[in-house]
Design an enzyme around this catalytic site. Structure first.
Site, PDB file in Angstrom:
ATOM      1  N   SER A 132      43.064  23.093  43.609  1.00 19.25           N
ATOM      2  CA  SER A 132      42.536  21.768  43.311  1.00 19.25           C
ATOM      3  C   SER A 132      41.962  21.688  41.897  1.00 19.25           C
ATOM      4  O   SER A 132      42.665  21.913  40.924  1.00 19.25           O
ATOM      5  CB  SER A 132      41.499  21.393  44.378  1.00 19.25           C
ATOM      6  OG  SER A 132      41.093  20.061  44.268  1.00 19.25           O
ATOM      7  N   ASP A 160      42.850  15.333  39.552  1.00 18.87           N
ATOM      8  CA  ASP A 160      42.557  16.755  39.457  1.00 18.87           C
ATOM      9  C   ASP A 160      43.858  17.534  39.553  1.00 18.87           C
ATOM     10  O   ASP A 160      44.947  16.953  39.588  1.00 18.87           O
ATOM     11  CB  ASP A 160      41.548  17.183  40.528  1.00 18.87           C
ATOM     12  CG  ASP A 160      42.079  16.985  41.939  1.00 18.87           C
ATOM     13  OD1 ASP A 160      43.010  16.180  42.123  1.00 18.87           O
ATOM     14  OD2 ASP A 160      41.559  17.634  42.875  1.00 18.87           O
ATOM     15  N   ASP A 179      45.579  19.212  41.756  1.00 24.06           N
ATOM     16  CA  ASP A 179      46.571  18.991  42.813  1.00 24.06           C
ATOM     17  C   ASP A 179      46.695  17.518  43.185  1.00 24.06           C
ATOM     18  O   ASP A 179      47.365  17.170  44.154  1.00 24.06           O
ATOM     19  CB  ASP A 179      46.258  19.829  44.048  1.00 24.06           C
ATOM     20  CG  ASP A 179      44.998  19.389  44.778  1.00 24.06           C
ATOM     21  OD1 ASP A 179      44.126  18.778  44.142  1.00 24.06           O
ATOM     22  OD2 ASP A 179      44.886  19.669  45.992  1.00 24.06           O
ATOM     23  N   ASP A 239      44.777  15.223  44.492  1.00 30.53           N
ATOM     24  CA  ASP A 239      44.296  14.628  45.736  1.00 30.53           C
ATOM     25  C   ASP A 239      42.996  13.855  45.537  1.00 30.53           C
ATOM     26  O   ASP A 239      42.425  13.338  46.490  1.00 30.53           O
ATOM     27  CB  ASP A 239      44.147  15.665  46.851  1.00 30.53           C
ATOM     28  CG  ASP A 239      43.045  16.694  46.596  1.00 30.53           C
ATOM     29  OD1 ASP A 239      42.512  16.738  45.462  1.00 30.53           O
ATOM     30  OD2 ASP A 239      42.730  17.459  47.525  1.00 30.53           O
TER      31      ASP A 239
END
Length: 446
Positions: free
Chosen positions: A100, A239, A241, A243
């Site tokens: 992340s 960010d 990833d 999400d």
């Protein structure tokens, strides 16, 4: 052994904590627990752009194949993209390799069930039980029963899905996208351009080592500068990833997850789409958010920090909107997990439908001052039973009264206790936070 699964999968420094050997075993155990052991079982696998992704992907895939389960490899894609494609293809499970917003040396492995939701606690506990066994006694099929790898062009299907979630054209809007040199770098620009927006992209040149480095949702000043420099209508920072989302309005002001939740909740409430007139948020959400919702007849259900807890409450209460101040927002009518690009689309869609700039929409709430300090400690859970710490917390709560609050909690991933105070009097907040931090350091500090 200590618990391996945290609030968001298994994480650690790649090749030290999260080794290829561990990834291999996680692949084997996942293939055992998440399939029905019949021929044709399939896993979907995606990763972000960090350099260790190839290493962990190879090991993870080997473990899955050794159990006779096929792998559909997506390549670089966002975490919610993996969840979506898993459901779309009716795969047995999905796996995302990402840490992340964490720095490049970290990585993580996150599993999704075939329904696209994160695993239940009891399934993760079974993972951990099998990992503690000295001998790997799981089956090892041979010959034609070993699994195979297939390249799956699922990113395009995910992009089409994202576009389908809005009905308005973004023609005439200038959008800045900060892709954090991560998984969104080729997804978000494509979708926003397809919807007609003028798009300026920053941090979309991943090289394996620059993910989240001074950019993305944890460094909103980058997109703030770009919005002001280009005179754009909105800035959107993801960010690593993709999400989570942090937005910036046309004046350069940050619009965090609380504001995005408030704007979305009110818009859905006005159209009769907010189930049970309720939005789900965590204990970190600002008091100003809670007050704004109450003033408009919207209830707020609070959970522990972590989007998995938000999702659990949403599913239990049949709610459709929830999220975190950090920018994880879940639109359950569209997705089974937080999705930064989807959230960005819904936010801009609201701007278009209301024919209002983001700065005007953000007036839905007034943010209370909120001060936070992190204290590194020997035992992050010991504060709960420490008389001196509990006494100072109680004294601060008395000082703040009904217009403020104190929150102390341990980090989910580090030996850190987080102290937060919130209320209208910033001077008093600072005094409270400093005093609580001093006592915690005295009692538990390294």
């Amino acid at each position: 052994m200590s618990r391996l699964f945290g609030t968001d999968g298994v994480r650690g420094v790649a090749n030290r904590d999260l080794t290829p050997e561990l990834a291999f075993r996680l692949g084997r155990i996942g293939a055992y627990l998440l399939t029905d052991h019949q021929a044709g079982a399939r896993f979907v696998i995606g990763k972000d752009t960090r350099i260790s992704g190839d290493m962990l992907e190879s090991a993870l895939i080997s473990g899955i194949l050794s159990m006779g389960v096929d792998v559909l490899r997506l390549g670089i894609i966002s975490t919610p993209g993996v969840a979506y494609v898993t459901r779309l293809l009716h795969a047995d499970a999905g796996v995302m390799i990402s840490a992340s917003h964490n720095p490049v040396e970290d990585n993580g492995i996150k599993f999704f069930g075939g329904d696209g939701f994160k695993l239940l606690d009891e399934v993760e506990m079974e993972f951990e039980r099998l990992l503690t066994e000295a001998d790997d006694t799981l089956p090892r099929p041979e010959g034609v029963k070993v699994g195979r790898v297939y390249e799956e062009p699922g990113v395009a299907a995910y992009q089409r899905f994202l576009q389908s979630t809005v009905t308005s054209s973004f023609e005439g809007l200038h959008v800045i996208l900060d892709c954090a040199n991560g998984a969104a770098y080729h997804i978000a620009p494509h979708v926003f351009r397809a919807l007609g927006a003028k798009v300026t992209v920053v941090n979309d040149q991943p090289d394996g080592t620059n993910i989240n480095v001074g950019c993305g949702s944890t460094y909103p000043h980058v997109v703030q500068r770009a919005v002001l420099e280009y005179g754009a209508d909105v800035g959107l920072a993801f960010d690593g990833d993709a999400d989570r989302l942090i937005a910036v309005d046309e004046t350069g002001q940050v619009v965090d997850g609380d504001y995005i939740l408030a704007i979305s909740a009110l818009h859905m409430h006005e159209r009769g789409l907010l189930a049970n007139d309720t939005v789900v948020a965590t204990v970190m959400s600002n008091l100003g958010f809670v007050k704004a919702m109450a003033d408009r007849g919207i209830s707020v259900e609070r959970t522990a920090v972590g989007d998995r807890y938000v999702m659990e409450t949403m599913r239990a209460g049949h709610y459709v909107l929830g999220g975190e101040q950090s920018g994880h927002v879940i639109f359950l009518n569209h997705s089974t997990t937080g999705d930064g690009v989807l959230t960005a689309l819904q936010l801009v869609h609201t701007m278009v439908q209301k024919q209002a700039p983001l700065s005007q929409l953000a007036k839905v709430m007034t943010r209370y001052p909120q001060l936070l300090e992190n204290i590194r400690v020997r035992d992050k859970r010991a504060w709960r039973d420490n008389p001196a710490i509990l006494t100072v917390m109680d004294a601060c709560e008395q000082q703040l009264g009904s217009q403020g609050r104190v929150l102390v909690r341990e980090s989910g991933t580090e030996s850190i206790v987080r102290v937060m105070a919130e209320g209208p009097d910033e001077v008093l907040l600072r005094t409270c936070v400093e005093e609580m931090a001093r006592v915690i350091k005295d009692e538990l500090g390294n």
